[in-house]
Design a protein around this motif. Structure first.
Motif, PDB file in Angstrom:
ATOM      1  N   UNK A  21       0.817  -1.341   0.077  1.00 20.18           N
ATOM      2  CA  UNK A  21       0.059   0.117   0.218  1.00 20.18           C
ATOM      3  C   UNK A  21       0.758   1.285   0.102  1.00 20.18           C
ATOM      4  N   UNK A  22       2.016   1.198   0.841  1.00 28.09           N
ATOM      5  CA  UNK A  22       2.754   2.272   0.864  1.00 28.09           C
ATOM      6  C   UNK A  22       3.560   2.485  -0.705  1.00 28.09           C
ATOM      7  N   UNK A  23       4.106   1.586  -1.037  1.00 22.17           N
ATOM      8  CA  UNK A  23       4.503   1.482  -2.500  1.00 22.17           C
ATOM      9  C   UNK A  23       3.611   2.159  -3.332  1.00 22.17           C
ATOM     10  N   UNK A  24       2.478   1.696  -3.405  1.00 21.52           N
ATOM     11  CA  UNK A  24       1.380   2.116  -4.239  1.00 21.52           C
ATOM     12  C   UNK A  24       0.976   3.633  -4.216  1.00 21.52           C
ATOM     13  N   UNK A  25       0.989   4.023  -2.982  1.00 21.96           N
ATOM     14  CA  UNK A  25       0.869   5.371  -2.513  1.00 21.96           C
ATOM     15  C   UNK A  25       2.139   6.492  -3.242  1.00 21.96           C
ATOM     16  N   UNK A  74      11.355   3.726  -9.742  1.00 20.93           N
ATOM     17  CA  UNK A  74      11.296   2.421 -10.738  1.00 20.93           C
ATOM     18  C   UNK A  74      11.019   1.115  -9.724  1.00 20.93           C
ATOM     19  N   UNK A  75      11.892   0.903  -8.741  1.00 21.95           N
ATOM     20  CA  UNK A  75      11.658  -0.214  -7.755  1.00 21.95           C
ATOM     21  C   UNK A  75      10.107  -0.409  -7.474  1.00 21.95           C
ATOM     22  N   UNK A  76       9.672   0.967  -6.702  1.00 21.19           N
ATOM     23  CA  UNK A  76       8.226   0.872  -6.314  1.00 21.19           C
ATOM     24  C   UNK A  76       7.152   0.767  -7.408  1.00 21.19           C
ATOM     25  N   UNK A  77       7.460   1.283  -8.649  1.00 14.93           N
ATOM     26  CA  UNK A  77       6.500   1.257  -9.642  1.00 14.93           C
ATOM     27  C   UNK A  77       6.411  -0.066 -10.339  1.00 14.93           C
ATOM     28  N   UNK A  78       7.801  -0.881 -10.426  1.00 10.91           N
ATOM     29  CA  UNK A  78       7.867  -2.294 -10.761  1.00 10.91           C
ATOM     30  C   UNK A  78       7.011  -3.191  -9.800  1.00 10.91           C
ATOM     31  N   UNK A  79       7.152  -2.983  -8.511  1.00 10.46           N
ATOM     32  CA  UNK A  79       6.447  -3.726  -7.686  1.00 10.46           C
ATOM     33  C   UNK A  79       5.287  -3.650  -7.529  1.00 10.46           C
ATOM     34  N   UNK A  80       4.890  -2.302  -7.663  1.00  9.43           N
ATOM     35  CA  UNK A  80       3.337  -1.809  -7.720  1.00  9.43           C
ATOM     36  C   UNK A  80       2.706  -2.667  -9.096  1.00  9.43           C
ATOM     37  N   UNK A  81       3.157  -2.673 -10.173  1.00 12.98           N
ATOM     38  CA  UNK A  81       2.631  -3.110 -11.258  1.00 12.98           C
ATOM     39  C   UNK A  81       2.501  -4.463 -11.572  1.00 12.98           C
ATOM     40  N   UNK A  82       3.200  -5.136 -10.639  1.00 15.47           N
ATOM     41  CA  UNK A  82       3.382  -6.677 -10.643  1.00 15.47           C
ATOM     42  C   UNK A  82       2.262  -7.483  -9.992  1.00 15.47           C
TER      43      UNK A  82
END
Length: 91
Positions: free
Chosen positions: A56-60, A83-91
């Motif tokens: 949730x934090x990564x998404x935010x 890039x890291x959090x967007x990659x984790x969020x998209x996965x």
């Protein structure tokens, strides 16, 4: 006590007050910086976890952080993290 002595004492007290206000402002700035560093550290540690709260934090962050990065240098500094959090969020 002469008028001149009183005026001199008032001037000295005003200078002391000015110095104390400057010291207070410096302390407040230092405290704000420390809060920012500690909170930032906590967030960076949390986003590396594999929990729902972390996701949730990564998404935010992926949504909100890019809007806050208005300087080129800031975008450079945060590029890898985004890039890291967007990659984790998209996965």
């Amino acid at each position: 006590m002469a008028r001149r002595d009183i005026d001199q004492r008032i001037a000295e007290l005003e200078e002391q007050a000015k110095a104390l206000k400057a010291r207070k402002a410096a302390t407040e700035r230092a405290n704000e910086t420390r809060r920012t560093v500690v909170l930032g550290s906590l967030i960076l540690q949390e986003i590396d976890k594999d929990t729902e709260a972390s996701k949730a934090l990564q998404s935010w962050l992926a949504k909100e952080l890019p809007e806050k990065l208005t300087r080129d240098r800031d975008r450079e500094i945060f590029a890898e993290l985004l890039a890291k959090i967007s990659g984790n969020h998209d996965a």
